[in-house]
Design an enzyme around this catalytic site. Sequence first.
Site, PDB file in Angstrom:
ATOM      1  N   SER A  11       5.260  -1.101   4.413  1.00 37.58           N
ATOM      2  CA  SER A  11       3.885  -1.125   3.931  1.00 37.58           C
ATOM      3  C   SER A  11       3.422  -2.555   3.659  1.00 37.58           C
ATOM      4  O   SER A  11       2.234  -2.815   3.556  1.00 37.58           O
ATOM      5  CB  SER A  11       3.781  -0.296   2.654  1.00 37.58           C
ATOM      6  OG  SER A  11       4.739  -0.743   1.713  1.00 37.58           O
ATOM      7  N   TYR A  42       1.913   2.191  -0.183  1.00 34.08           N
ATOM      8  CA  TYR A  42       2.065   3.547   0.347  1.00 34.08           C
ATOM      9  C   TYR A  42       2.542   4.509  -0.754  1.00 34.08           C
ATOM     10  O   TYR A  42       2.349   5.703  -0.655  1.00 34.08           O
ATOM     11  CB  TYR A  42       3.119   3.563   1.465  1.00 34.08           C
ATOM     12  CG  TYR A  42       2.697   3.006   2.813  1.00 34.08           C
ATOM     13  CD1 TYR A  42       1.503   2.311   2.990  1.00 34.08           C
ATOM     14  CD2 TYR A  42       3.509   3.206   3.931  1.00 34.08           C
ATOM     15  CE1 TYR A  42       1.148   1.809   4.238  1.00 34.08           C
ATOM     16  CE2 TYR A  42       3.156   2.720   5.178  1.00 34.08           C
ATOM     17  CZ  TYR A  42       1.983   2.010   5.334  1.00 34.08           C
ATOM     18  OH  TYR A  42       1.644   1.525   6.573  1.00 34.08           O
ATOM     19  N   GLY A  43       3.170   3.940  -1.760  1.00 29.40           N
ATOM     20  CA  GLY A  43       3.877   4.745  -2.762  1.00 29.40           C
ATOM     21  C   GLY A  43       3.017   5.648  -3.611  1.00 29.40           C
ATOM     22  O   GLY A  43       3.525   6.508  -4.329  1.00 29.40           O
ATOM     23  N   CYS A  73      10.471   1.007   4.804  1.00 29.87           N
ATOM     24  CA  CYS A  73       9.795   1.499   3.601  1.00 29.87           C
ATOM     25  C   CYS A  73      10.405   2.838   3.165  1.00 29.87           C
ATOM     26  O   CYS A  73      10.471   3.784   3.957  1.00 29.87           O
ATOM     27  CB  CYS A  73       8.316   1.683   3.944  1.00 29.87           C
ATOM     28  SG  CYS A  73       7.323   2.303   2.603  1.00 29.87           S
ATOM     29  N   ASN A  74      10.834   2.903   1.907  1.00 32.79           N
ATOM     30  CA  ASN A  74      11.414   4.152   1.398  1.00 32.79           C
ATOM     31  C   ASN A  74      10.384   5.278   1.383  1.00 32.79           C
ATOM     32  O   ASN A  74      10.694   6.418   1.684  1.00 32.79           O
ATOM     33  CB  ASN A  74      11.929   3.950  -0.028  1.00 32.79           C
ATOM     34  CG  ASN A  74      13.231   3.189  -0.081  1.00 32.79           C
ATOM     35  OD1 ASN A  74      14.291   3.767  -0.288  1.00 32.79           O
ATOM     36  ND2 ASN A  74      13.169   1.889   0.127  1.00 32.79           N
ATOM     37  N   THR A  75       9.148   4.939   1.034  1.00 32.82           N
ATOM     38  CA  THR A  75       8.108   5.964   0.979  1.00 32.82           C
ATOM     39  C   THR A  75       7.861   6.529   2.376  1.00 32.82           C
ATOM     40  O   THR A  75       7.837   7.755   2.570  1.00 32.82           O
ATOM     41  CB  THR A  75       6.800   5.352   0.411  1.00 32.82           C
ATOM     42  OG1 THR A  75       7.085   4.775  -0.863  1.00 32.82           O
ATOM     43  CG2 THR A  75       5.720   6.390   0.268  1.00 32.82           C
ATOM     44  N   GLU A 152       6.161  -8.376  -6.873  1.00 30.45           N
ATOM     45  CA  GLU A 152       5.141  -9.105  -6.094  1.00 30.45           C
ATOM     46  C   GLU A 152       4.684 -10.361  -6.844  1.00 30.45           C
ATOM     47  O   GLU A 152       4.292 -11.347  -6.246  1.00 30.45           O
ATOM     48  CB  GLU A 152       3.943  -8.198  -5.803  1.00 30.45           C
ATOM     49  CG  GLU A 152       4.308  -6.989  -4.970  1.00 30.45           C
ATOM     50  CD  GLU A 152       3.865  -7.081  -3.527  1.00 30.45           C
ATOM     51  OE1 GLU A 152       2.958  -7.872  -3.229  1.00 30.45           O
ATOM     52  OE2 GLU A 152       4.432  -6.350  -2.699  1.00 30.45           O
ATOM     53  N   CYS A 184      13.631   1.789  -3.263  1.00 31.95           N
ATOM     54  CA  CYS A 184      12.349   1.169  -2.940  1.00 31.95           C
ATOM     55  C   CYS A 184      12.649  -0.244  -2.447  1.00 31.95           C
ATOM     56  O   CYS A 184      13.544  -0.912  -2.970  1.00 31.95           O
ATOM     57  CB  CYS A 184      11.458   1.129  -4.187  1.00 31.95           C
ATOM     58  SG  CYS A 184       9.927   0.212  -3.948  1.00 31.95           S
ATOM     59  N   THR A 185      11.864  -0.664  -1.461  1.00 32.01           N
ATOM     60  CA  THR A 185      12.104  -1.973  -0.834  1.00 32.01           C
ATOM     61  C   THR A 185      12.176  -3.119  -1.840  1.00 32.01           C
ATOM     62  O   THR A 185      12.910  -4.072  -1.646  1.00 32.01           O
ATOM     63  CB  THR A 185      10.955  -2.301   0.136  1.00 32.01           C
ATOM     64  OG1 THR A 185       9.713  -2.007  -0.524  1.00 32.01           O
ATOM     65  CG2 THR A 185      11.079  -1.521   1.419  1.00 32.01           C
ATOM     66  N   HIS A 186      11.372  -3.022  -2.901  1.00 34.15           N
ATOM     67  CA  HIS A 186      11.249  -4.152  -3.826  1.00 34.15           C
ATOM     68  C   HIS A 186      12.396  -4.257  -4.831  1.00 34.15           C
ATOM     69  O   HIS A 186      12.634  -5.312  -5.402  1.00 34.15           O
ATOM     70  CB  HIS A 186       9.946  -4.051  -4.615  1.00 34.15           C
ATOM     71  CG  HIS A 186       8.712  -4.286  -3.803  1.00 34.15           C
ATOM     72  ND1 HIS A 186       8.397  -3.535  -2.694  1.00 34.15           N
ATOM     73  CD2 HIS A 186       7.712  -5.192  -3.943  1.00 34.15           C
ATOM     74  CE1 HIS A 186       7.251  -3.962  -2.194  1.00 34.15           C
ATOM     75  NE2 HIS A 186       6.808  -4.965  -2.931  1.00 34.15           N
TER      76      HIS A 186
END
Length: 269
Positions: A11, A42-43, A73-75, A152, A184-186
Amino acid sequence: MKDRAIGIFDSGVGGLTVFKEIKRLLPEEDIIYLGDTARVPYGIRSKETVTRYSIENTEFLLSRGIKLLVIACNTASSLSLEEIRSRTSVPVVGVIEPGAKAAVKSTRNKKIGIIGTEATVRSMAYPETIKSMDNTVQVFSKACPLFVPLVEEGWFTGEVARLVAETYLGELKDKGIDTLILGCTHYPLLKGVISDVMGKSITLVDSAQETAKIVKDKLEELNLKNNSVKASYTFYVTDSPERFIKVGEKFLGEKIDNIEKITLMEVLR
Ligand code: DGL
């Protein structure tokens, strides 16, 4: 076919955690990365919307002649993996299965925690995948939406990150889990603070690392590994590149160049 690139989409900038691990493990592979920065996050979106975005991202990367697709992306992996697989002829690797597999392997007391976006948690993708591997495992999920903006902002450590982590993770600690999936990516960027809050005895499963291992296995299995000496990396974003570069360089710890802004609808027309 071997010298074609691996395509990765996310995303936005978060999937660079997956990019980084794939690059580290497979330094001879070309990679094309698409960050859908115009439509992040997207989450918080519905399955229908995330799937539509994912299909467009996939079509764009396929138009670049990739040999394998990674949904970083996990979502998107939670909500759209099957739909994407049914539409593509190249192998598709999502991030849920690799993370679930590593967690099932790691747990001793059969209590696994999973943290992710609201959409990932709502989808039940992780618990269902874990149960399909070992139905004696108990899974406890928690959405941690504030982790994404924290990362972020580059607030990987410090008082605020710690407070947010304590607030979210308290109930998972009480469940007595011994393994926690960073779904989650982050979240891999918050590993330090999450580990401090959960305690050193809890194993943190980083989906990014596990996904890179699966990508390597898949390429070997299909005889698709590249042997080039110098790999190339190309980045596409759907909004202006400045923020992606700024945040992305923090994620990667290195310079991002060779980046282009695209408008998916124009490219796909
Ligand atoms: N990439 C998303 C994920 O891994 C996090 C950011 C978003 O919500 O788009 O779930």
